[in-house]
Scaffold this motif. Structure first.
Motif, PDB file in Angstrom:
ATOM      1  N   VAL A 289      64.335  34.203 -27.705  1.00  0.00           N
ATOM      2  CA  VAL A 289      63.404  34.613 -26.648  1.00  0.00           C
ATOM      3  C   VAL A 289      61.970  34.284 -27.047  1.00  0.00           C
ATOM      4  O   VAL A 289      61.174  33.819 -26.225  1.00  0.00           O
ATOM      5  N   ARG A 290      61.637  34.486 -28.316  1.00  0.00           N
ATOM      6  CA  ARG A 290      60.285  34.165 -28.809  1.00  0.00           C
ATOM      7  C   ARG A 290      60.079  32.658 -28.942  1.00  0.00           C
ATOM      8  O   ARG A 290      58.985  32.203 -29.202  1.00  0.00           O
TER       9      ARG A 290
ATOM     10  N   THR B 152      66.521  23.328 -22.334  1.00  0.00           N
ATOM     11  CA  THR B 152      66.731  24.557 -21.568  1.00  0.00           C
ATOM     12  C   THR B 152      65.426  25.315 -21.341  1.00  0.00           C
ATOM     13  O   THR B 152      65.255  25.937 -20.294  1.00  0.00           O
ATOM     14  N   ARG B 153      64.494  25.233 -22.282  1.00  0.00           N
ATOM     15  CA  ARG B 153      63.223  25.930 -22.095  1.00  0.00           C
ATOM     16  C   ARG B 153      62.270  25.124 -21.230  1.00  0.00           C
ATOM     17  O   ARG B 153      61.369  25.689 -20.614  1.00  0.00           O
ATOM     18  N   LEU B 154      62.475  23.812 -21.136  1.00  0.00           N
ATOM     19  CA  LEU B 154      61.736  23.015 -20.163  1.00  0.00           C
ATOM     20  C   LEU B 154      62.159  23.444 -18.757  1.00  0.00           C
ATOM     21  O   LEU B 154      61.318  23.626 -17.876  1.00  0.00           O
ATOM     22  N   ALA B 155      63.462  23.637 -18.566  1.00  0.00           N
ATOM     23  CA  ALA B 155      63.983  24.065 -17.270  1.00  0.00           C
ATOM     24  C   ALA B 155      63.630  25.522 -16.975  1.00  0.00           C
ATOM     25  O   ALA B 155      63.263  25.862 -15.849  1.00  0.00           O
ATOM     26  N   PHE B 156      63.745  26.389 -17.977  1.00  0.00           N
ATOM     27  CA  PHE B 156      63.519  27.833 -17.809  1.00  0.00           C
ATOM     28  C   PHE B 156      62.576  28.327 -18.907  1.00  0.00           C
ATOM     29  O   PHE B 156      63.011  28.924 -19.891  1.00  0.00           O
ATOM     30  N   PRO B 157      61.271  28.085 -18.771  1.00  0.00           N
ATOM     31  CA  PRO B 157      60.340  28.445 -19.843  1.00  0.00           C
ATOM     32  C   PRO B 157      60.260  29.947 -20.112  1.00  0.00           C
ATOM     33  O   PRO B 157      59.876  30.362 -21.205  1.00  0.00           O
ATOM     34  N   ASP B 158      60.642  30.758 -19.137  1.00  0.00           N
ATOM     35  CA  ASP B 158      60.592  32.214 -19.313  1.00  0.00           C
ATOM     36  C   ASP B 158      61.979  32.794 -19.603  1.00  0.00           C
ATOM     37  O   ASP B 158      62.220  33.982 -19.395  1.00  0.00           O
ATOM     38  N   GLN B 159      62.887  31.979 -20.104  1.00  0.00           N
ATOM     39  CA  GLN B 159      64.268  32.430 -20.337  1.00  0.00           C
ATOM     40  C   GLN B 159      64.285  33.695 -21.184  1.00  0.00           C
ATOM     41  O   GLN B 159      63.581  33.806 -22.184  1.00  0.00           O
TER      42      GLN B 159
ATOM     43  N   ILE C 258      80.948  39.520 -30.491  1.00  0.00           N
ATOM     44  CA  ILE C 258      81.051  39.119 -29.092  1.00  0.00           C
ATOM     45  C   ILE C 258      79.976  39.861 -28.321  1.00  0.00           C
ATOM     46  O   ILE C 258      79.903  41.091 -28.371  1.00  0.00           O
ATOM     47  N   VAL C 259      79.123  39.101 -27.615  1.00  0.00           N
ATOM     48  CA  VAL C 259      78.010  39.702 -26.886  1.00  0.00           C
ATOM     49  C   VAL C 259      78.123  39.309 -25.418  1.00  0.00           C
ATOM     50  O   VAL C 259      78.191  38.131 -25.087  1.00  0.00           O
ATOM     51  N   GLU C 260      78.149  40.325 -24.552  1.00  0.00           N
ATOM     52  CA  GLU C 260      78.037  40.099 -23.116  1.00  0.00           C
ATOM     53  C   GLU C 260      76.577  40.346 -22.762  1.00  0.00           C
ATOM     54  O   GLU C 260      75.980  41.322 -23.221  1.00  0.00           O
ATOM     55  N   PHE C 261      76.020  39.470 -21.935  1.00  0.00           N
ATOM     56  CA  PHE C 261      74.601  39.608 -21.598  1.00  0.00           C
ATOM     57  C   PHE C 261      74.293  38.938 -20.277  1.00  0.00           C
ATOM     58  O   PHE C 261      75.077  38.133 -19.766  1.00  0.00           O
ATOM     59  N   TRP C 262      73.166  39.324 -19.708  1.00  0.00           N
ATOM     60  CA  TRP C 262      72.597  38.631 -18.558  1.00  0.00           C
ATOM     61  C   TRP C 262      71.598  37.613 -19.098  1.00  0.00           C
ATOM     62  O   TRP C 262      70.732  37.966 -19.901  1.00  0.00           O
ATOM     63  N   LEU C 263      71.703  36.383 -18.673  1.00  0.00           N
ATOM     64  CA  LEU C 263      70.687  35.375 -18.972  1.00  0.00           C
ATOM     65  C   LEU C 263      69.847  35.234 -17.721  1.00  0.00           C
ATOM     66  O   LEU C 263      70.386  35.135 -16.613  1.00  0.00           O
ATOM     67  N   LEU C 264      68.523  35.225 -17.889  1.00  0.00           N
ATOM     68  CA  LEU C 264      67.649  35.111 -16.728  1.00  0.00           C
ATOM     69  C   LEU C 264      66.526  34.142 -16.991  1.00  0.00           C
ATOM     70  O   LEU C 264      66.162  33.890 -18.137  1.00  0.00           O
ATOM     71  N   GLY C 265      66.009  33.600 -15.920  1.00  0.00           N
ATOM     72  CA  GLY C 265      64.885  32.688 -16.042  1.00  0.00           C
ATOM     73  C   GLY C 265      64.522  32.091 -14.698  1.00  0.00           C
ATOM     74  O   GLY C 265      65.274  32.185 -13.736  1.00  0.00           O
ATOM     75  N   THR C 266      63.338  31.483 -14.671  1.00  0.00           N
ATOM     76  CA  THR C 266      62.825  30.836 -13.464  1.00  0.00           C
ATOM     77  C   THR C 266      62.903  29.329 -13.661  1.00  0.00           C
ATOM     78  O   THR C 266      62.422  28.799 -14.673  1.00  0.00           O
ATOM     79  N   HIS C 267      63.483  28.639 -12.694  1.00  0.00           N
ATOM     80  CA  HIS C 267      63.712  27.194 -12.780  1.00  0.00           C
ATOM     81  C   HIS C 267      62.417  26.440 -12.473  1.00  0.00           C
ATOM     82  O   HIS C 267      62.141  26.080 -11.327  1.00  0.00           O
ATOM     83  N   LYS C 268      61.629  26.166 -13.519  1.00  0.00           N
ATOM     84  CA  LYS C 268      60.319  25.539 -13.349  1.00  0.00           C
ATOM     85  C   LYS C 268      60.274  24.082 -13.799  1.00  0.00           C
ATOM     86  O   LYS C 268      59.272  23.408 -13.592  1.00  0.00           O
ATOM     87  N   GLY C 269      61.332  23.611 -14.430  1.00  0.00           N
ATOM     88  CA  GLY C 269      61.375  22.229 -14.889  1.00  0.00           C
ATOM     89  C   GLY C 269      62.755  21.643 -14.631  1.00  0.00           C
ATOM     90  O   GLY C 269      63.659  22.355 -14.188  1.00  0.00           O
ATOM     91  N   PRO C 270      62.935  20.349 -14.890  1.00  0.00           N
ATOM     92  CA  PRO C 270      64.240  19.734 -14.613  1.00  0.00           C
ATOM     93  C   PRO C 270      65.347  20.350 -15.469  1.00  0.00           C
ATOM     94  O   PRO C 270      65.153  20.642 -16.637  1.00  0.00           O
TER      95      PRO C 270
ATOM     96  N   GLY D 148      62.100  26.407  -8.538  1.00  0.00           N
ATOM     97  CA  GLY D 148      61.234  27.582  -8.523  1.00  0.00           C
ATOM     98  C   GLY D 148      62.000  28.884  -8.377  1.00  0.00           C
ATOM     99  O   GLY D 148      61.412  29.958  -8.376  1.00  0.00           O
ATOM    100  N   SER D 149      63.323  28.800  -8.254  1.00  0.00           N
ATOM    101  CA  SER D 149      64.155  29.994  -8.077  1.00  0.00           C
ATOM    102  C   SER D 149      64.464  30.655  -9.415  1.00  0.00           C
ATOM    103  O   SER D 149      64.533  30.001 -10.450  1.00  0.00           O
ATOM    104  N   ARG D 150      64.704  31.960  -9.359  1.00  0.00           N
ATOM    105  CA  ARG D 150      65.140  32.714 -10.546  1.00  0.00           C
ATOM    106  C   ARG D 150      66.659  32.825 -10.528  1.00  0.00           C
ATOM    107  O   ARG D 150      67.273  32.826  -9.468  1.00  0.00           O
ATOM    108  N   HIS D 151      67.215  32.928 -11.726  1.00  0.00           N
ATOM    109  CA  HIS D 151      68.648  33.221 -11.816  1.00  0.00           C
ATOM    110  C   HIS D 151      68.858  34.378 -12.781  1.00  0.00           C
ATOM    111  O   HIS D 151      68.044  34.638 -13.663  1.00  0.00           O
ATOM    112  N   ARG D 152      69.945  35.078 -12.572  1.00  0.00           N
ATOM    113  CA  ARG D 152      70.406  36.147 -13.461  1.00  0.00           C
ATOM    114  C   ARG D 152      71.911  35.966 -13.537  1.00  0.00           C
ATOM    115  O   ARG D 152      72.618  36.237 -12.559  1.00  0.00           O
TER     116      ARG D 152
END
Length: 186
Positions: free
Chosen positions: A27-28, A65-72, A87-99, A107-111
């Motif tokens: 994340v950092r 992946t961070r080019l596509a979702f810089p706020d992942q 084993i980790v279950e998690f939500w991955l989220l981010g805004t699609h700002k790059g290819p 420009g859409s967000r995903h979760r």
């Protein structure tokens, strides 16, 4: 190592710390710290049947992946221990700002709900991060934010579909196809 006996509590706590540090460093976007959790970085993305092996390939994966979702970011749902894995279950989220590959930014967000298996060898080295998720869940969310009533939105939707089609012909990594069933000794 018996598949019926969990390692000691100390081993499980050390694995847990390493995996949580790994998540935090991703994340950092501290790639040196993230890569330091592996003796040899190795990711397997099962939904794409793709492998990123070694420092250079994994850094490229992080970059893309961070080019596509810089706020992942992520939200952990559950954390479990296995004989040779965390084993980790998690939500991955981010805004699609790059290819995203050949898909232009929406420009859409995903979760998206995901599961990652962090596999350890007999020396307690992290040897693989194996990630499972539904690609269609992400694509639906990215397309969902496109205005399908405007000419500009329809043009963007056409570019997205063209990108998806261009990416659909990728051959699966053979390392993910050559599997060996477990030996169930009775």
């Amino acid at each position: 190592m018996s598949r019926f006996v969990l390692p000691s509590e100390d081993v499980l706590r050390a694995r847990e710390k390493l995996v949580l540090d790994h998540f935090h460093d991703e994340v950092r976007q501290d790639w040196d710290a993230t890569l330091a959790t592996f003796p040899h970085p190795h990711y397997e993305l099962i939904s794409q049947m793709a492998v990123h092996d070694g420092n250079e390939e994994v850094r490229e994966y992080y970059h893309d992946t961070r080019l596509a979702f810089p706020d992942q970011d992520h939200e952990i749902i559950a954390f479990r221990h296995g004989v040779d894995a965390v084993i980790v279950e998690f939500w991955l989220l981010g805004t699609h700002k790059g290819p995203l590959g050949k898909i232009p930014p929406t420009g859409s967000r995903h979760r998206t709900r995901m599961t990652a298996y962090f596999i350890f060898d007999e020396h307690e080295n992290l040897v693989t991060e194996r990630i499972y998720f539904d690609r269609l869940t992400i694509v639906k969310q990215l397309i969902g934010g496109v205005d399908k009533r405007s000419p500009r939105g329809l043009l963007k939707l056409g570019r997205i579909l063209k990108g998806l089609l261009a990416m659909s012909g990728d051959a699966p990594d053979p390392r993910l196809l050559e599997t060996t069933p477990p030996d169930f000794v009775r």
